[in-house]
Design a protein around this motif. Sequence first.
Motif, PDB file in Angstrom:
ATOM      1  N   ILE A  92      27.183  32.787  45.972  1.00  0.00           N
ATOM      2  CA  ILE A  92      26.091  33.323  47.065  1.00  0.00           C
ATOM      3  C   ILE A  92      26.478  34.136  47.808  1.00  0.00           C
ATOM      4  CG2 ILE A  92      24.377  32.883  48.702  1.00  0.00           C
ATOM      5  CD1 ILE A  92      23.784  30.103  47.042  1.00  0.00           C
ATOM      6  N   ALA A  93      27.898  33.724  48.640  1.00  0.00           N
ATOM      7  CA  ALA A  93      28.749  34.169  49.758  1.00  0.00           C
ATOM      8  C   ALA A  93      29.187  35.539  49.073  1.00  0.00           C
ATOM      9  CB  ALA A  93      29.569  33.487  50.478  1.00  0.00           C
ATOM     10  N   ALA A  94      29.720  35.488  47.784  1.00  0.00           N
ATOM     11  CA  ALA A  94      30.392  36.572  47.541  1.00  0.00           C
ATOM     12  C   ALA A  94      29.626  37.831  46.859  1.00  0.00           C
ATOM     13  CB  ALA A  94      31.231  36.204  46.183  1.00  0.00           C
ATOM     14  N   VAL A  95      28.467  37.413  45.928  1.00  0.00           N
ATOM     15  CA  VAL A  95      27.308  38.339  45.924  1.00  0.00           C
ATOM     16  C   VAL A  95      26.911  38.926  47.069  1.00  0.00           C
ATOM     17  CG1 VAL A  95      25.423  38.612  44.610  1.00  0.00           C
ATOM     18  CG2 VAL A  95      27.056  37.046  43.693  1.00  0.00           C
ATOM     19  N   TRP A 299      26.539  54.456  39.174  1.00  0.00           N
ATOM     20  CA  TRP A 299      27.783  53.717  38.743  1.00  0.00           C
ATOM     21  C   TRP A 299      28.115  52.378  39.634  1.00  0.00           C
ATOM     22  CZ3 TRP A 299      29.170  54.105  34.097  1.00  0.00           C
ATOM     23  CH2 TRP A 299      28.948  55.240  33.366  1.00  0.00           C
ATOM     24  N   SER A 300      28.135  52.727  40.832  1.00  0.00           N
ATOM     25  CA  SER A 300      28.456  51.640  41.826  1.00  0.00           C
ATOM     26  C   SER A 300      27.810  50.213  41.636  1.00  0.00           C
ATOM     27  CB  SER A 300      28.566  52.268  43.227  1.00  0.00           C
ATOM     28  OG  SER A 300      27.258  52.390  43.539  1.00  0.00           O
ATOM     29  N   ASP A 301      26.431  50.693  41.357  1.00  0.00           N
ATOM     30  CA  ASP A 301      25.716  49.369  41.100  1.00  0.00           C
ATOM     31  C   ASP A 301      26.143  48.535  39.838  1.00  0.00           C
ATOM     32  OD1 ASP A 301      24.005  50.191  43.383  1.00  0.00           O
ATOM     33  OD2 ASP A 301      22.544  50.880  42.133  1.00  0.00           O
ATOM     34  N   ALA A 302      26.551  49.407  38.688  1.00  0.00           N
ATOM     35  CA  ALA A 302      26.926  48.825  37.473  1.00  0.00           C
ATOM     36  C   ALA A 302      28.375  48.057  37.675  1.00  0.00           C
ATOM     37  CB  ALA A 302      27.058  49.914  36.422  1.00  0.00           C
ATOM     38  N   LEU A 303      29.062  48.690  38.488  1.00  0.00           N
ATOM     39  CA  LEU A 303      30.292  47.962  38.739  1.00  0.00           C
ATOM     40  C   LEU A 303      30.123  46.599  39.262  1.00  0.00           C
ATOM     41  CD1 LEU A 303      32.519  51.199  39.691  1.00  0.00           C
ATOM     42  CD2 LEU A 303      32.788  49.714  37.610  1.00  0.00           C
ATOM     43  N   VAL A 304      29.206  46.497  40.531  1.00  0.00           N
ATOM     44  CA  VAL A 304      28.971  45.577  41.063  1.00  0.00           C
ATOM     45  C   VAL A 304      28.504  44.308  40.255  1.00  0.00           C
ATOM     46  CG1 VAL A 304      27.773  44.470  42.837  1.00  0.00           C
ATOM     47  CG2 VAL A 304      28.869  46.650  43.376  1.00  0.00           C
ATOM     48  N   ALA A 307      31.113  42.856  38.224  1.00  0.00           N
ATOM     49  CA  ALA A 307      32.297  42.138  38.978  1.00  0.00           C
ATOM     50  C   ALA A 307      31.358  40.670  39.200  1.00  0.00           C
ATOM     51  CB  ALA A 307      32.205  42.753  40.271  1.00  0.00           C
ATOM     52  N   VAL A 308      30.039  40.778  39.189  1.00  0.00           N
ATOM     53  CA  VAL A 308      29.235  39.438  39.413  1.00  0.00           C
ATOM     54  C   VAL A 308      29.444  38.610  38.207  1.00  0.00           C
ATOM     55  CG1 VAL A 308      27.176  38.144  39.650  1.00  0.00           C
ATOM     56  CG2 VAL A 308      27.656  40.210  41.211  1.00  0.00           C
ATOM     57  N   VAL A 309      29.089  38.888  37.044  1.00  0.00           N
ATOM     58  CA  VAL A 309      29.349  38.432  35.825  1.00  0.00           C
ATOM     59  C   VAL A 309      30.886  37.899  35.398  1.00  0.00           C
ATOM     60  CG1 VAL A 309      28.759  38.632  33.200  1.00  0.00           C
ATOM     61  CG2 VAL A 309      27.138  39.487  34.888  1.00  0.00           C
ATOM     62  N   LEU A 310      31.805  39.022  35.594  1.00  0.00           N
ATOM     63  CA  LEU A 310      33.154  38.639  34.984  1.00  0.00           C
ATOM     64  C   LEU A 310      33.962  38.210  36.244  1.00  0.00           C
ATOM     65  CD1 LEU A 310      33.292  42.038  32.840  1.00  0.00           C
ATOM     66  CD2 LEU A 310      32.911  39.720  32.254  1.00  0.00           C
ATOM     67  N   VAL A 312      33.036  37.170  39.893  1.00  0.00           N
ATOM     68  CA  VAL A 312      32.667  35.985  40.853  1.00  0.00           C
ATOM     69  C   VAL A 312      32.254  34.862  40.332  1.00  0.00           C
ATOM     70  CG1 VAL A 312      30.439  35.622  42.404  1.00  0.00           C
ATOM     71  CG2 VAL A 312      31.599  38.002  42.470  1.00  0.00           C
ATOM     72  N   ARG A 313      31.422  34.681  39.158  1.00  0.00           N
ATOM     73  CA  ARG A 313      31.254  33.314  38.738  1.00  0.00           C
ATOM     74  C   ARG A 313      32.468  32.792  38.236  1.00  0.00           C
ATOM     75  NH1 ARG A 313      28.350  28.541  37.706  1.00  0.00           N
ATOM     76  NH2 ARG A 313      29.276  27.586  35.931  1.00  0.00           N
ATOM     77  N   PRO A 314      33.381  33.291  37.492  1.00  0.00           N
ATOM     78  CA  PRO A 314      34.647  32.956  36.890  1.00  0.00           C
ATOM     79  C   PRO A 314      35.396  32.203  37.917  1.00  0.00           C
ATOM     80  CG  PRO A 314      34.083  34.809  35.537  1.00  0.00           C
ATOM     81  CD  PRO A 314      33.099  34.824  36.713  1.00  0.00           C
ATOM     82  N   VAL A 315      35.543  33.172  38.969  1.00  0.00           N
ATOM     83  CA  VAL A 315      36.736  32.655  40.086  1.00  0.00           C
ATOM     84  C   VAL A 315      35.832  31.490  40.754  1.00  0.00           C
ATOM     85  CG1 VAL A 315      37.547  33.284  42.247  1.00  0.00           C
ATOM     86  CG2 VAL A 315      37.661  35.008  40.241  1.00  0.00           C
ATOM     87  N   ALA A 316      34.569  31.366  41.100  1.00  0.00           N
ATOM     88  CA  ALA A 316      34.054  30.458  42.097  1.00  0.00           C
ATOM     89  C   ALA A 316      34.077  29.019  41.044  1.00  0.00           C
ATOM     90  CB  ALA A 316      32.491  30.847  42.238  1.00  0.00           C
ATOM     91  N   GLY A 317      33.904  29.313  39.763  1.00  0.00           N
ATOM     92  CA  GLY A 317      34.095  28.226  38.879  1.00  0.00           C
ATOM     93  C   GLY A 317      35.277  27.403  38.740  1.00  0.00           C
ATOM     94  N   LEU A 318      36.206  28.276  38.814  1.00  0.00           N
ATOM     95  CA  LEU A 318      37.540  27.949  38.461  1.00  0.00           C
ATOM     96  C   LEU A 318      38.265  27.141  39.959  1.00  0.00           C
ATOM     97  CD1 LEU A 318      39.431  30.680  36.652  1.00  0.00           C
ATOM     98  CD2 LEU A 318      39.025  28.257  36.026  1.00  0.00           C
ATOM     99  N   VAL A 319      37.592  27.718  41.000  1.00  0.00           N
ATOM    100  CA  VAL A 319      37.850  27.123  42.450  1.00  0.00           C
ATOM    101  C   VAL A 319      37.130  25.850  42.592  1.00  0.00           C
ATOM    102  CG1 VAL A 319      37.619  27.391  44.776  1.00  0.00           C
ATOM    103  CG2 VAL A 319      38.327  29.170  43.384  1.00  0.00           C
ATOM    104  N   ALA A 320      36.122  25.659  41.886  1.00  0.00           N
ATOM    105  CA  ALA A 320      35.309  24.093  42.049  1.00  0.00           C
ATOM    106  C   ALA A 320      36.033  23.243  41.185  1.00  0.00           C
ATOM    107  CB  ALA A 320      33.809  24.785  41.556  1.00  0.00           C
TER     108      ALA A 320
END
Length: 395
Positions: A92-95, A299-304, A307-310, A312-320
């Motif tokens: 939530i915070a990262a997105v 394009w910036s929307d698509a990049l964001v 980033a959410v899929v590839l 934010v979630r993977p990094v947050a999951g690994l930290v958890a």
Amino acid sequence: MVLLVSWAPMGLRKLPLTLAILCVALGVLVFSTGLFAFNPDPRTWDTATERLTELVVIISLMGAGLKLDRPIGWRRWSTTWRLLAVAMPLTIAAVAWLGVAGLGFSLAMALLLGAAMAPTDPVLAADVQVGPPQSGDEDEVRFGLTSEAGLNDALAFPFVHLAILAAAGGLFTQDGVQDWLTIKLGWKLLAGLGVGWLVGWAFGKLIFHARGPGETRFGDGLVSLAATLIAYGATELAHGYGFLAVFVCAVTIRGSERDHEFHGEMHDVSDQIERLLMMLLLILFGGALANGLLSSLTWSDALVGLAVVLVVRPVAGLVAMIGSGQPMRERLLLAFLGIRGVGSVYYLAYGLNHGDFGDSERLWAVVGFIILVSILLHGVTATPLLDRLARRRER
């Protein structure tokens, strides 16, 4: 559509495709022909979108709770607690930060985006969830993803209300914060837990203990639909979170007579209704894509969105999962397979229907793009990755 629900899963078993991908493609194809004058754009049908996605999610939550073989417990569900307590708030915070810094959204709109992207989807996650009750298909990855999806759909709700509060200008007022902490965060969660447990306990007694051990009073799996609607409706009357109540109700029913075969019958009914409604929603989603849902995407929307899929979630999951003791390949799968879908559409529609966020066209485009990427990416990779993990575990 009904024929596809019946036959498509058999034909897709050996293909790198899912029912969700097929439905979206079908929706794009059918609505691109101009055969229907109807335009299923969620921005036009905002109330209908909220209600239909709400129904699909609660039916899916009942099915998810019924098929969990593992009794609830602090250590037994440690993966779940980690994903909920660490991965979800970080997401939530990262997105929200990406929404403000990367997309130029207001704080309220960025918070709504973060809350909508927080829950993993119980509807589209069938390929990564545990199998039917007592099937034995419940490894740690599948269990973690199923139980996470069952609970974070409710736990994201306070953050949707936080976004609505920010849109109303009450985020930095004492009354606004106090109401959010006591009602939106405190009472609504407690009411969801309490009513869900009470309805699940009552149904467990009626189904399994009214006549004696090993017998059921209700011989039709449709009782699962009744339990879903009663738990949800009663909790809404108590001003609680109905999503949480339905999942707690399902887990409570399952725990009342854990090994009875009737759980399988109830799960099958919920699963069939869920798949039928899911296909309807995804065909309409494909139709919305064909009619310009992503037309305002930059394009910036698509990049964001990527980033959410590839990221934010993977990094947050690994930290958890730090310190969990699980093998790294299982941590990677838990972190990567955070599917976004129908739940995100519901939260976005709910937030926009209950708050003043201004022009939401880009917000719908970003969420639609993220869901499309998740359906395609996770749909193609989930089954091969989990099958490979199962083979490695067997060896």
